[in-house]
Design an enzyme around this catalytic site. Structure first.
Site, short mmCIF file in Angstrom:
data_model
loop_
_atom_site.label_atom_id
_atom_site.label_comp_id
_atom_site.label_asym_id
_atom_site.label_seq_id
_atom_site.Cartn_x
_atom_site.Cartn_y
_atom_site.Cartn_z
N SER A 104 5.39 -10.19 -8.64
CA SER A 104 4.85 -9.04 -7.90
C SER A 104 5.71 -8.56 -6.75
O SER A 104 5.38 -7.55 -6.12
CB SER A 104 3.45 -9.37 -7.38
OG SER A 104 2.52 -9.36 -8.44
N LYS A 107 6.53 -4.99 -6.96
CA LYS A 107 5.65 -3.95 -6.42
C LYS A 107 6.29 -3.25 -5.22
O LYS A 107 5.89 -2.14 -4.86
CB LYS A 107 4.29 -4.53 -6.03
CG LYS A 107 3.42 -4.92 -7.23
CD LYS A 107 2.06 -5.43 -6.77
CE LYS A 107 1.11 -5.66 -7.94
NZ LYS A 107 1.35 -6.92 -8.64
N SER A 162 -2.19 -7.54 -4.06
CA SER A 162 -1.27 -7.47 -5.20
C SER A 162 -2.02 -7.03 -6.46
O SER A 162 -1.79 -7.53 -7.55
CB SER A 162 -0.58 -8.82 -5.43
OG SER A 162 0.65 -8.67 -6.08
#
Length: 429
Positions: A104, A107, A162
């Site tokens: 993640s 992101k 997240s």
């Protein structure tokens, strides 16, 4: 080249920013074949040389000399990097360009690509199709079909929890996952994050999806140019809209619930204290990637970025513990250690130097819709290898920093992005 003295270094920072290196002198490299998008089991002997030849070498790269502290002895991460967020100097690195699964932390690229698209107050009613394709076992913030959310709500879900569900809704607003992936890959190229190949916008494990410690640091540095990115990444807790239900009187009501940032250095945990001066950025953890993390912290006027990928020790919160050790080393070594490379600027950055001091003026280069990029470096052309926010939870961003209007007026650059008093008042551990 020896590290410049503090006074000289500060004078050079007129054109430096969170996004940009001020002193790239290497000639533009000829285009090289695109490296493989498949992660390797061991670091390749020859990796990308973006940012300097030493960064393309396997193993630990650091210039130890008299007065330079030794690196922590018990680091187990497959890859890591310590860099000065303002000058772009890479103080030390280990397999910096090793292409690994990012989880993640990807992101950050999603946010840096899409944040300028909509005002924070834009509302969107979630369609069932918006949530299609969210991977099983994904981290979720709790987005519900047929409910309306603001863009600000969704970004909090992305940064704090997240939430892959929030990522997919924002991707749907952006024309779909396929379009978003295409834009993310294009933005990675523009940033010269050439180790990065996006397959899923949320960082969910996918074949051939890779990035590197070097690239994640570049991406974080770019994102931190944006005020909203800084605010979301540094928010400890916030209220997120719940599901609309009928109360006992039959009236429809919609409450909210608290969400907390999963960045343990920002929030703290039973075995990890809040890191003094921490101000974001993003963590990740998947089966293929292991634990990954990019963090930014300030101490005594110095701002550092640290990325750690996949520690091999099977210890709780090890990625944060190793990050904290590297921050500690970096703050001690800054100004003493000769850099081993640098963070490059974006391809489109102007190569014109900054105007003299009188052009500096107060302001904030950033905000919703701000796409400010920086200038003053030569781009390297290619890789060489295959509810409301809790005010106490905001660690960045209200006071304006100093910006410099560069020649031609095309680019606004944060000379230094500020940290508020809250961070500066946090006691040292």
């Amino acid at each position: 080249m020896p590290a410049p003295k503090n006074t000289v270094r500060r004078s050079l920072l007129v054109a430096s920013a969170v996004l940009l290196s001020t002193a790239l002198t290497a000639p533009v490299a000829l285009a090289a074949p695109k490296p493989s998008t498949s992660p390797s089991a061991t670091p390749p002997a020859n990796m990308s040389k973006v940012g300097g030849a030493r960064l393309g070498q396997a193993g630990t790269q650091v210039n130890l000399a008299s007065g330079v502290p030794v690196l922590p002895k018990d680091l187990s991460a497959r890859s890591w990097i310590v860099a000065d967020a303002e000058s772009g100097e890479v103080l030390a690195a280990h397999n910096a360009h090793w292409r690994l699964a990012p989880a993640s932390t990807l992101k950050m690229l999603f946010a840096d690509t899409l944040l300028p698209k909509w005002p924070r107050t834009t509302e969107h009613k979630v369609e069932p199709s918006d949530l299609a394709g969210v991977g099983p076992g994904s981290s979720m913030v709790g987005v519900k079909e047929d409910e309306t959310y603001t863009v600000e709500d969704l970004w909090r879900g992305v940064f704090l929890m997240s939430g892959n569900d929030a990522v997919h809704v924002l991707s749907a607003m952006n024309g779909g996952v396929e379009n978003t992936v295409e834009e993310m890959n294009a933005h990675a190229e523009e940033l010269q994050a050439l180790d990065t190949h996006v397959v899923s916008p949320d960082g969910y494990d996918a074949p051939k999806q890779v990035s590197s410690a070097y690239d994640l640091t570049l991406i974080a540095r770019s994102g931190l140019q944006k005020k909203d990115f800084r605010e979301y990444a540094s928010t400890v807790r916030a209220q997120f809209p719940g599901e609309t239900k009928k109360n006992k009187k039959g009236k429809k009501v919609r409450g909210s619930y608290e969400i907390q940032n999963t960045n343990r250095l920002l929030r703290g945990d039973t075995d990890v204290p809040v890191y003094q001066g921490i101000a974001g950025v993003k963590n990740g953890n998947t089966t293929n990637a292991g634990a990954t993390f990019t963090g930014v912290a300030e101490r005594d006027g110095k701002v550092l970025l640290v990325t750690v990928m996949n520690p091999q020790k099977n210890v709780s919160n090890e990625v944060y513990k190793e990050t904290a050790k590297l921050f500690d080393w970096g703050f001690k070594a800054a100004g003493k250690v000769e850099p081993v490379g640098e963070l490059v600027g974006p391809r489109s950055a102007t190569q014109a130097g900054p105007r003299p001091g009188p052009s500096a003026s107060p302001g904030e280069a950033g905000g919703a819709g701000d796409g400010a990029v920086a200038a003053g470096s030569k781009p390297v052309a290619s890789a060489a290898s295959g509810g409301g926010t809790d005010g106490i939870g905001v660690a960045l961003g209200i006071a304006g920093g100093v910006v410099v209007l560069l020649a031609g007026g095309a680019f606004l650059v944060n000379r230094r992005w500020p940290l508020p008093d809250l961070v500066r008042r946090r006691p040292r551990p």
